[in-house]
Motif scaffolding. Structure first.
Motif, PDB file in Angstrom:
ATOM      1  N   LEU A 189      49.426  76.087  35.860  1.00 17.06           N
ATOM      2  CA  LEU A 189      49.550  74.663  36.181  1.00 17.06           C
ATOM      3  C   LEU A 189      48.408  74.216  37.091  1.00 17.06           C
ATOM      4  O   LEU A 189      47.791  73.164  36.853  1.00 17.06           O
ATOM      5  CB  LEU A 189      50.895  74.406  36.857  1.00 17.06           C
ATOM      6  CG  LEU A 189      51.119  73.010  37.450  1.00 17.06           C
ATOM      7  CD1 LEU A 189      51.016  71.937  36.369  1.00 17.06           C
ATOM      8  CD2 LEU A 189      52.480  72.943  38.140  1.00 17.06           C
ATOM      9  N   VAL A 190      48.108  75.016  38.093  1.00 21.43           N
ATOM     10  CA  VAL A 190      47.004  74.664  38.996  1.00 21.43           C
ATOM     11  C   VAL A 190      45.685  74.659  38.238  1.00 21.43           C
ATOM     12  O   VAL A 190      44.857  73.754  38.401  1.00 21.43           O
ATOM     13  CB  VAL A 190      46.951  75.632  40.195  1.00 21.43           C
ATOM     14  CG1 VAL A 190      45.724  75.360  41.063  1.00 21.43           C
ATOM     15  CG2 VAL A 190      48.227  75.515  41.035  1.00 21.43           C
ATOM     16  N   ARG A 191      45.475  75.640  37.378  1.00 23.26           N
ATOM     17  CA  ARG A 191      44.225  75.706  36.615  1.00 23.26           C
ATOM     18  C   ARG A 191      44.084  74.500  35.691  1.00 23.26           C
ATOM     19  O   ARG A 191      42.995  73.920  35.571  1.00 23.26           O
ATOM     20  CB  ARG A 191      44.169  77.008  35.800  1.00 23.26           C
ATOM     21  CG  ARG A 191      44.022  78.262  36.646  1.00 23.26           C
ATOM     22  CD  ARG A 191      43.544  79.440  35.786  1.00 23.26           C
ATOM     23  NE  ARG A 191      44.432  79.686  34.644  1.00 23.26           N
ATOM     24  CZ  ARG A 191      45.493  80.485  34.675  1.00 23.26           C
ATOM     25  NH1 ARG A 191      45.813  81.104  35.804  1.00 23.26           N
ATOM     26  NH2 ARG A 191      46.230  80.667  33.591  1.00 23.26           N
ATOM     27  N   VAL A 192      45.169  74.122  35.028  1.00 22.94           N
ATOM     28  CA  VAL A 192      45.115  72.973  34.119  1.00 22.94           C
ATOM     29  C   VAL A 192      44.778  71.703  34.886  1.00 22.94           C
ATOM     30  O   VAL A 192      43.946  70.886  34.447  1.00 22.94           O
ATOM     31  CB  VAL A 192      46.453  72.817  33.367  1.00 22.94           C
ATOM     32  CG1 VAL A 192      46.523  71.460  32.655  1.00 22.94           C
ATOM     33  CG2 VAL A 192      46.641  73.948  32.361  1.00 22.94           C
ATOM     34  N   LEU A 193      45.400  71.526  36.036  1.00 25.27           N
ATOM     35  CA  LEU A 193      45.137  70.326  36.830  1.00 25.27           C
ATOM     36  C   LEU A 193      43.697  70.288  37.319  1.00 25.27           C
ATOM     37  O   LEU A 193      43.048  69.232  37.300  1.00 25.27           O
ATOM     38  CB  LEU A 193      46.106  70.266  38.012  1.00 25.27           C
ATOM     39  CG  LEU A 193      47.571  70.027  37.637  1.00 25.27           C
ATOM     40  CD1 LEU A 193      48.468  70.235  38.847  1.00 25.27           C
ATOM     41  CD2 LEU A 193      47.764  68.624  37.063  1.00 25.27           C
ATOM     42  N   LYS A 194      43.176  71.423  37.734  1.00 22.41           N
ATOM     43  CA  LYS A 194      41.784  71.471  38.195  1.00 22.41           C
ATOM     44  C   LYS A 194      40.834  71.222  37.025  1.00 22.41           C
ATOM     45  O   LYS A 194      39.800  70.559  37.183  1.00 22.41           O
ATOM     46  CB  LYS A 194      41.497  72.823  38.864  1.00 22.41           C
ATOM     47  CG  LYS A 194      42.207  73.000  40.197  1.00 22.41           C
ATOM     48  CD  LYS A 194      42.012  74.391  40.773  1.00 22.41           C
ATOM     49  CE  LYS A 194      40.588  74.625  41.211  1.00 22.41           C
ATOM     50  NZ  LYS A 194      40.236  73.813  42.383  1.00 22.41           N
ATOM     51  N   LEU A 196      51.082  74.571  29.293  1.00 21.70           N
ATOM     52  CA  LEU A 196      51.475  75.694  30.142  1.00 21.70           C
ATOM     53  C   LEU A 196      52.198  76.774  29.352  1.00 21.70           C
ATOM     54  O   LEU A 196      52.900  76.481  28.374  1.00 21.70           O
ATOM     55  CB  LEU A 196      52.378  75.190  31.276  1.00 21.70           C
ATOM     56  CG  LEU A 196      51.791  74.102  32.158  1.00 21.70           C
ATOM     57  CD1 LEU A 196      52.772  73.716  33.257  1.00 21.70           C
ATOM     58  CD2 LEU A 196      50.460  74.540  32.759  1.00 21.70           C
ATOM     59  N   PRO A 197      52.059  78.026  29.777  1.00 22.17           N
ATOM     60  CA  PRO A 197      52.706  79.144  29.074  1.00 22.17           C
ATOM     61  C   PRO A 197      54.167  79.291  29.491  1.00 22.17           C
ATOM     62  O   PRO A 197      54.555  80.231  30.187  1.00 22.17           O
ATOM     63  CB  PRO A 197      51.882  80.350  29.524  1.00 22.17           C
ATOM     64  CG  PRO A 197      51.427  79.998  30.905  1.00 22.17           C
ATOM     65  CD  PRO A 197      51.201  78.508  30.884  1.00 22.17           C
ATOM     66  N   ASP A 239      48.471  81.220  43.951  1.00 20.74           N
ATOM     67  CA  ASP A 239      48.669  82.372  44.832  1.00 20.74           C
ATOM     68  C   ASP A 239      48.680  81.970  46.299  1.00 20.74           C
ATOM     69  O   ASP A 239      49.196  82.707  47.141  1.00 20.74           O
ATOM     70  CB  ASP A 239      47.569  83.415  44.599  1.00 20.74           C
ATOM     71  CG  ASP A 239      47.705  84.112  43.252  1.00 20.74           C
ATOM     72  OD1 ASP A 239      48.826  84.100  42.693  1.00 20.74           O
ATOM     73  OD2 ASP A 239      46.697  84.657  42.760  1.00 20.74           O
ATOM     74  N   ALA A 240      48.099  80.802  46.615  1.00 20.35           N
ATOM     75  CA  ALA A 240      48.056  80.346  48.006  1.00 20.35           C
ATOM     76  C   ALA A 240      49.363  79.711  48.463  1.00 20.35           C
ATOM     77  O   ALA A 240      49.525  79.404  49.650  1.00 20.35           O
ATOM     78  CB  ALA A 240      46.911  79.343  48.184  1.00 20.35           C
ATOM     79  N   LEU A 241      50.312  79.498  47.540  1.00 18.32           N
ATOM     80  CA  LEU A 241      51.602  78.940  47.926  1.00 18.32           C
ATOM     81  C   LEU A 241      52.334  79.905  48.870  1.00 18.32           C
ATOM     82  O   LEU A 241      52.080  81.118  48.843  1.00 18.32           O
ATOM     83  CB  LEU A 241      52.458  78.676  46.685  1.00 18.32           C
ATOM     84  CG  LEU A 241      51.975  77.547  45.766  1.00 18.32           C
ATOM     85  CD1 LEU A 241      52.734  77.561  44.443  1.00 18.32           C
ATOM     86  CD2 LEU A 241      52.114  76.193  46.438  1.00 18.32           C
ATOM     87  N   PRO A 242      53.244  79.407  49.688  1.00 12.86           N
ATOM     88  CA  PRO A 242      53.888  80.254  50.706  1.00 12.86           C
ATOM     89  C   PRO A 242      55.010  81.122  50.137  1.00 12.86           C
ATOM     90  O   PRO A 242      56.172  81.044  50.564  1.00 12.86           O
ATOM     91  CB  PRO A 242      54.415  79.227  51.716  1.00 12.86           C
ATOM     92  CG  PRO A 242      54.684  78.010  50.915  1.00 12.86           C
ATOM     93  CD  PRO A 242      53.617  77.983  49.852  1.00 12.86           C
ATOM     94  N   TYR A 243      54.664  81.982  49.165  1.00 16.87           N
ATOM     95  CA  TYR A 243      55.654  82.887  48.602  1.00 16.87           C
ATOM     96  C   TYR A 243      56.219  83.788  49.699  1.00 16.87           C
ATOM     97  O   TYR A 243      55.483  84.397  50.468  1.00 16.87           O
ATOM     98  CB  TYR A 243      55.028  83.764  47.520  1.00 16.87           C
ATOM     99  CG  TYR A 243      54.692  83.032  46.235  1.00 16.87           C
ATOM    100  CD1 TYR A 243      55.701  82.681  45.352  1.00 16.87           C
ATOM    101  CD2 TYR A 243      53.378  82.727  45.900  1.00 16.87           C
ATOM    102  CE1 TYR A 243      55.409  82.025  44.160  1.00 16.87           C
ATOM    103  CE2 TYR A 243      53.078  82.067  44.715  1.00 16.87           C
ATOM    104  CZ  TYR A 243      54.093  81.721  43.852  1.00 16.87           C
ATOM    105  OH  TYR A 243      53.807  81.068  42.678  1.00 16.87           O
ATOM    106  N   GLY A 244      57.549  83.849  49.760  1.00 18.20           N
ATOM    107  CA  GLY A 244      58.187  84.738  50.722  1.00 18.20           C
ATOM    108  C   GLY A 244      58.252  84.218  52.135  1.00 18.20           C
ATOM    109  O   GLY A 244      58.571  84.976  53.055  1.00 18.20           O
ATOM    110  N   ARG A 283      55.688  82.844  37.650  1.00 18.26           N
ATOM    111  CA  ARG A 283      54.596  82.675  38.607  1.00 18.26           C
ATOM    112  C   ARG A 283      53.263  82.479  37.895  1.00 18.26           C
ATOM    113  O   ARG A 283      52.414  81.704  38.360  1.00 18.26           O
ATOM    114  CB  ARG A 283      54.532  83.866  39.566  1.00 18.26           C
ATOM    115  CG  ARG A 283      55.602  83.831  40.631  1.00 18.26           C
ATOM    116  CD  ARG A 283      55.409  84.902  41.676  1.00 18.26           C
ATOM    117  NE  ARG A 283      54.106  84.858  42.326  1.00 18.26           N
ATOM    118  CZ  ARG A 283      53.818  85.486  43.466  1.00 18.26           C
ATOM    119  NH1 ARG A 283      54.754  86.200  44.085  1.00 18.26           N
ATOM    120  NH2 ARG A 283      52.605  85.423  43.990  1.00 18.26           N
ATOM    121  N   ASP A 284      53.060  83.170  36.787  1.00 22.19           N
ATOM    122  CA  ASP A 284      51.824  82.974  36.030  1.00 22.19           C
ATOM    123  C   ASP A 284      51.740  81.550  35.485  1.00 22.19           C
ATOM    124  O   ASP A 284      50.660  80.953  35.432  1.00 22.19           O
ATOM    125  CB  ASP A 284      51.736  83.976  34.881  1.00 22.19           C
ATOM    126  CG  ASP A 284      51.499  85.398  35.361  1.00 22.19           C
ATOM    127  OD1 ASP A 284      51.017  85.561  36.511  1.00 22.19           O
ATOM    128  OD2 ASP A 284      51.818  86.342  34.611  1.00 22.19           O
TER     129      ASP A 284
END
Length: 389
Positions: free
Chosen positions: A27-32, A223-224, A57-62, A21-22
């Motif tokens: 990935l989002v941070r790199v793209l931004k 990415l890590p 974190d805004a993805l629909p987890y769960g 998840r991290d």
């Protein structure tokens, strides 16, 4: 980045990594950081919609969904999966081919002459996170429609050119999905920059990520992640293969183009149009329907005017309006036009079907009309007719 011209190319770059998840948030941070506007699924107003994401974190987890003809409901999941949901009410068409676009504006000058200003195309560097394989195919189809012929749409090109596509392979199809019948899923085989396969098992929650372009490989390198292990690869492959066996719907195993062409006078058209409201919901949610109309508006003074391009639907009575009246004046003729074009004559125009098997038109039809059911019924009627002495 996958452009319209190479959207159907087989990926040359297959760098792989396993992200947690991290890693997805990175990935989002790199793209931004690369100047991208990241769009992805998130929960809003009782549905999973597409919107700009500030972080993963805004993805629909769960969250998952329960789908049926004319029915859509969110449901909680226990596994915390981010992409274990089927297509929502929106598609990526909303961003590439917006429902409202101003084409030009004009103002009356002091001397009474008109000064016309063509609308400048807004260039947005998009990154689409979580594109289903069916929607990936839909984007490829829109590429052919909007930019593949003699007349190229500048609004579409300004938004599509350079868009970064991150596919999310389907591991849990919905009850209305039939991408296998249309050859558009559940695996992502081309047209992406990165492809994710989500795995949730006893070994943890992770994403097998592979690149499909030079920029995808460059992003993945930032990415890590860790090197893929055999169990993660096997679990990802099994999850996608199992999804192919659990499609909720299917098309009849016949040439749909021929089926539509040879059954224009079938009695089934009367049956389905007795239920059809001609509301056009199916065309609005369809990821490939592209028809538009224009509207000219002025202010109260008459000194300012604008022309807007708006989404339109072949279910609209005035869609086929010519001098003397509409060409398709009955709901029967309009429904038949939509289905025969989508499954049949689209091939004549664009060398493919216009349907990708996402099932949105089934879910968001207020009367629950199911195009797979109609195709099966047409096939059955044709078979009975052929076998009747």
């Amino acid at each position: 980045m996958t452009d319209a011209a190479d959207a159907g190319a087989v990926p040359d770059h297959q760098d792989e990594a396993v992200l947690d998840r991290d890693g997805l948030d990175a990935l989002v941070r790199v793209l931004k950081r690369r100047g991208r506007t990241v769009i992805g699924p998130t929960v809003r107003d009782g549905a999973i919609v597409l919107a700009e994401l500030d972080s993963a974190d805004a993805l629909p987890y769960g969250w998952g969904v329960e789908l049926e003809a004319g029915r859509y409901r969110l449901r909680r999941r226990e596994d915390g999966a981010a992409f274990a949901h089927s297509a929502g009410p929106q598609s990526w068409k909303s961003f590439l081919h917006p429902e409202r676009v101003r084409q030009w504006s004009a103002d009356r000058g002091p001397d009474g002459s008109a000064v016309v200003r063509e609308e400048e195309q807004e260039s947005i560097s998009y990154a689409f996170l979580g594109v289903r394989p069916c929607d990936l195919r839909a984007i490829q189809i829109l590429d052919r429609v909007m930019s593949g012929g003699r007349y190229r749409d500048p609004t579409y090109l300004s938004r599509r050119t350079g868009a970064f596509l991150i596919a999310a392979e389907c591991t849990e199809p919905g009850a209305t999905c039939f991408c296998v019948s249309m050859g558009s899923g559940p695996a992502a085989d081309a047209g992406y920059d990165l492809a994710l396969t989500e795995v949730v098992d006893d070994a943890g929650h992770r994403f097998l990520c592979r690149s499909g372009s030079e920029e995808g490989a460059a992003v993945l390198a930032e990415l890590p992640g860790r090197s893929p292990d055999g169990s993660t690869r096997a679990a990802a492959t099994q999850a996608v293969s199992a999804a192919a066996e659990r499609m909720g719907r299917s098309m009849p195993p016949v040439d749909l183009r021929t089926l539509m062409r040879d059954n224009l006078e079938a009695e089934r058209w009367d049956d389905v149009t007795a239920r059809c409201l001609s509301c056009g919901n199916c065309t609005m949610v369809c990821p490939t329907c592209f028809c538009t109309t224009t509207e000219d508006v002025t202010d109260l003074t008459g000194d300012h005017a604008e022309r807007w391009r708006l989404w339109d639907s072949c279910y609209d009575l005035d869609f086929s309006l010519l001098h003397g009246g509409p060409v398709r004046s009955t709901p029967r003729s309009r429904y038949r036009q939509w289905l025969t074009h989508k499954l049949g004559t689209w091939h004549d125009q664009f060398d493919s079907s216009g349907c990708v098997g996402c099932g949105r038109c089934i879910v968001w039809c207020p009367t629950g009309i199911d195009l797979t059911e109609e195709a099966h019924a047409l096939h059955q009627e044709a078979t009975q007719r052929e076998n009747t002495p």
